[in-house]
Design a protein around this motif. Structure first.
Motif, PDB file in Angstrom:
ATOM      1  N   TRP A 170      38.663  43.348  31.068  1.00 37.53           N
ATOM      2  CA  TRP A 170      38.837  41.933  31.436  1.00 37.53           C
ATOM      3  C   TRP A 170      37.746  41.077  30.764  1.00 37.53           C
ATOM      4  N   TYR A 191      38.987  48.511  34.176  1.00 37.28           N
ATOM      5  CA  TYR A 191      39.752  47.258  34.169  1.00 37.28           C
ATOM      6  C   TYR A 191      38.834  46.065  33.942  1.00 37.28           C
ATOM      7  N   PRO A 250      40.818  41.523  40.747  1.00 33.78           N
ATOM      8  CA  PRO A 250      42.103  42.177  40.435  1.00 33.78           C
ATOM      9  C   PRO A 250      42.933  42.387  41.685  1.00 33.78           C
TER      10      PRO A 250
END
Length: 215
Positions: free
Chosen positions: A211, A207, A15
């Motif tokens: 993902w 996150y 990220p």
């Protein structure tokens, strides 16, 4: 880029600071859609990743403008030469960003030579940090600057996260975040929220879990 290469990029995804800050700014109910959007961007062929280069011409003009002592028509020329889609955003970002850089005392503006990385979760995961500007200030010190270009104002929590990522990726350097459309400069001393390593790790874990489910 082949479909296989795009898939591999998505699997090995690290990220970016920009993506993580966008994620942090959203309510939890909107975060899955945000990650799915990022996933589609990473899977796209390189020549279709226009989001990554949208401000490239403007930022290049601003760097030259800074190096020339803020006394050029470089920014105006970049805006005039922009597409109809780009021009309104170029104007709003430049109107806030140029005075902010001048207020910081910038005498030189460069691209960052090497992308930095923030180690999170005991080095198990990385966050890619690639500030848009490396400045030299009037006192001779260097500063790394992340520019927030979105229409939505940068939240104090997201600003704190970005400052922590910059400081972690470029230890010993001065750092700042500029909310360009509002001309707001946030430095560690003025940050309303200071992000801890634990909080960044928690955001990153959430996150990455989203993902994986978006794959």
């Amino acid at each position: 880029m082949s479909a296989d290469s795009a898939d591999e990029d998505a699997r090995r995804h690290i990220p970016s600071a920009t993506h993580l800050a966008e994620f942090v700014m959203l309510k939890s109910t909107r975060r899955p859609a945000c990650v799915r959007k990022h996933h589609r961007q990473v899977e796209a062929p390189t020549d279709q990743r226009q989001f990554a280069y949208f401000y490239g011409r403007l930022f290049g003009a601003i760097r030259r403008h800074v190096r020339a002592g803020f006394d050029t028509d470089e920014v105006d020329r970049a805006i005039t030469g922009a597409s109809a889609q780009q021009r309104p955003s170029f104007v709003e970002v430049a109107d806030g960003l140029v005075p902010a850089l001048k207020g910081l005392g910038a005498v030189d503006g460069r691209t960052v030579r090497q992308r930095g990385y923030y180690d999170a979760a005991d080095g198990e995961h990385l966050i890619s940090v690639y500030p848009q500007f490396a400045l030299t200030l009037h006192d001779g010190t260097d500063m790394f600057v992340h520019v927030h270009t979105a229409k939505e104002p940068l939240t104090p929590v997201a600003a704190g996260v970005l400052l922590a990522l910059l400081a972690g990726a470029y230890p010993g350097g001065r750092v700042a975040v500029i909310d360009a459309r509002r001309g707001a400069v946030i430095v560690p001393q003025s940050a309303v929220v200071r992000a801890s390593e634990a909080s960044i790790t928690a955001y990153l874990d959430e996150y990455l879990n989203l993902w994986a489910s978006a794959a």
